[in-house]
Write a protein that holds these residues in place. Structure first.
Motif, PDB file in Angstrom:
ATOM      1  N   GLU A   6      -4.766  -1.226   6.388  1.00 54.31           N
ATOM      2  CA  GLU A   6      -4.578  -0.316   5.264  1.00 54.31           C
ATOM      3  C   GLU A   6      -4.505   1.119   5.758  1.00 54.31           C
ATOM      4  OE1 GLU A   6      -7.839  -3.265   3.593  1.00 54.31           O
ATOM      5  OE2 GLU A   6      -7.545  -2.140   5.449  1.00 54.31           O
ATOM      6  N   CYS A  22      -0.495  -1.049   2.881  1.00 56.57           N
ATOM      7  CA  CYS A  22      -1.071  -2.138   3.678  1.00 56.57           C
ATOM      8  C   CYS A  22       0.074  -2.921   4.297  1.00 56.57           C
ATOM      9  CB  CYS A  22      -1.918  -3.037   2.799  1.00 56.57           C
ATOM     10  SG  CYS A  22      -2.489  -4.556   3.590  1.00 56.57           S
ATOM     11  N   TRP A  36      -5.009  -5.723  -4.035  1.00 52.22           N
ATOM     12  CA  TRP A  36      -5.979  -4.690  -3.688  1.00 52.22           C
ATOM     13  C   TRP A  36      -7.284  -4.966  -4.426  1.00 52.22           C
ATOM     14  CZ3 TRP A  36      -5.182  -1.164   0.058  1.00 52.22           C
ATOM     15  CH2 TRP A  36      -3.865  -0.938   0.468  1.00 52.22           C
ATOM     16  N   TYR A  37      -8.364  -4.887  -3.700  1.00 48.91           N
ATOM     17  CA  TYR A  37      -9.703  -5.024  -4.239  1.00 48.91           C
ATOM     18  C   TYR A  37     -10.478  -3.766  -3.888  1.00 48.91           C
ATOM     19  CZ  TYR A  37      -8.827 -10.037  -4.897  1.00 48.91           C
ATOM     20  OH  TYR A  37      -8.327 -11.247  -5.300  1.00 48.91           O
ATOM     21  N   ARG A  45     -17.241  -7.141  -4.710  1.00 44.39           N
ATOM     22  CA  ARG A  45     -15.843  -6.737  -4.575  1.00 44.39           C
ATOM     23  C   ARG A  45     -15.084  -7.194  -5.827  1.00 44.39           C
ATOM     24  NH1 ARG A  45     -13.233  -7.783   1.246  1.00 44.39           N
ATOM     25  NH2 ARG A  45     -15.227  -6.761   1.697  1.00 44.39           N
ATOM     26  N   TYR A  94      -9.778  -2.599  -0.340  1.00 47.18           N
ATOM     27  CA  TYR A  94      -9.399  -3.624   0.619  1.00 47.18           C
ATOM     28  C   TYR A  94      -8.077  -4.264   0.217  1.00 47.18           C
ATOM     29  CZ  TYR A  94     -14.272  -3.429   2.183  1.00 47.18           C
ATOM     30  OH  TYR A  94     -15.488  -3.014   2.664  1.00 47.18           O
ATOM     31  N   CYS A  95      -7.237  -4.467   1.195  1.00 45.73           N
ATOM     32  CA  CYS A  95      -6.002  -5.210   1.008  1.00 45.73           C
ATOM     33  C   CYS A  95      -6.272  -6.694   1.263  1.00 45.73           C
ATOM     34  CB  CYS A  95      -4.950  -4.680   1.995  1.00 45.73           C
ATOM     35  SG  CYS A  95      -3.363  -5.526   1.953  1.00 45.73           S
ATOM     36  N   ASN A  96      -5.621  -7.538   0.496  1.00 45.09           N
ATOM     37  CA  ASN A  96      -5.768  -8.982   0.652  1.00 45.09           C
ATOM     38  C   ASN A  96      -4.403  -9.647   0.590  1.00 45.09           C
ATOM     39  OD1 ASN A  96      -5.948 -11.686  -1.212  1.00 45.09           O
ATOM     40  ND2 ASN A  96      -7.528 -11.642   0.365  1.00 45.09           N
ATOM     41  N   TRP A 111      -8.053 -10.469   4.931  1.00 42.43           N
ATOM     42  CA  TRP A 111      -8.522  -9.170   4.417  1.00 42.43           C
ATOM     43  C   TRP A 111      -8.274  -8.073   5.442  1.00 42.43           C
ATOM     44  CZ3 TRP A 111     -10.300  -8.530  -0.491  1.00 42.43           C
ATOM     45  CH2 TRP A 111     -10.694  -9.674  -1.194  1.00 42.43           C
ATOM     46  N   GLY A 114     -10.422  -2.201   5.156  1.00 42.24           N
ATOM     47  CA  GLY A 114     -10.832  -1.315   4.069  1.00 42.24           C
ATOM     48  C   GLY A 114     -10.511   0.144   4.343  1.00 42.24           C
TER      49      GLY A 114
END
Length: 121
Positions: A6, A22, A36-37, A45, A94-96, A111, A114
């Motif tokens: 990210e 990301c 995105w979280y 989260r 965080y990107c997922n 993941w 962050g």
């Protein structure tokens, strides 16, 4: 091996904007959903926004109308445009990605590390 990286976090004043990016790299056959979280200390989260490979989106109620998620399938990238930011948006984002690994065809949830977004005057 697959990784997500990210970028774009930082300090912004209330009412301001930020754009998170990301990129997914490594042994990727295909990417299904990306999202995105965010997480604050002591809290779980939570989902902010998600987007499927076909472009269908889903947003948390708290960010609807302010945040926009988009993706570039050719570049394996996902973005989060955040406008009208509020102090309560302060969190680590965080990107997922839910993807299929190349060669093994294993289904993975990956993941990023962050990125911190701080909304403060």
């Amino acid at each position: 091996h697959v990784q997500l990286v990210e970028s774009g976090g930082g300090l912004v004043q209330p009412g301001g904007s930020l754009r998170l990016s990301c990129v997914a790299s490594g042994s990727i056959f295909s990417i299904n959903s990306m999202g995105w979280y965010r997480q604050t200390p002591g809290e779980e989260r939570e989902l902010v926004a998600a987007i499927t490979s076909g472009g269908s989106t889903n947003y948390a109620d708290s960010v609807k109308g302010r945040f926009t998620i988009s993706r570039d399938n050719a570049k394996n990238m996902v973005y989060l445009q955040m406008n009208s930011l509020k102090p309560e948006d302060t969190a680590v984002y965080y990107c997922n990605a839910d993807l299929t690994e190349d060669k093994s065809y294993r289904y993975l949830g990956v993941w990023g590390q962050g990125t911190l977004v701080t909304v403060s005057s």
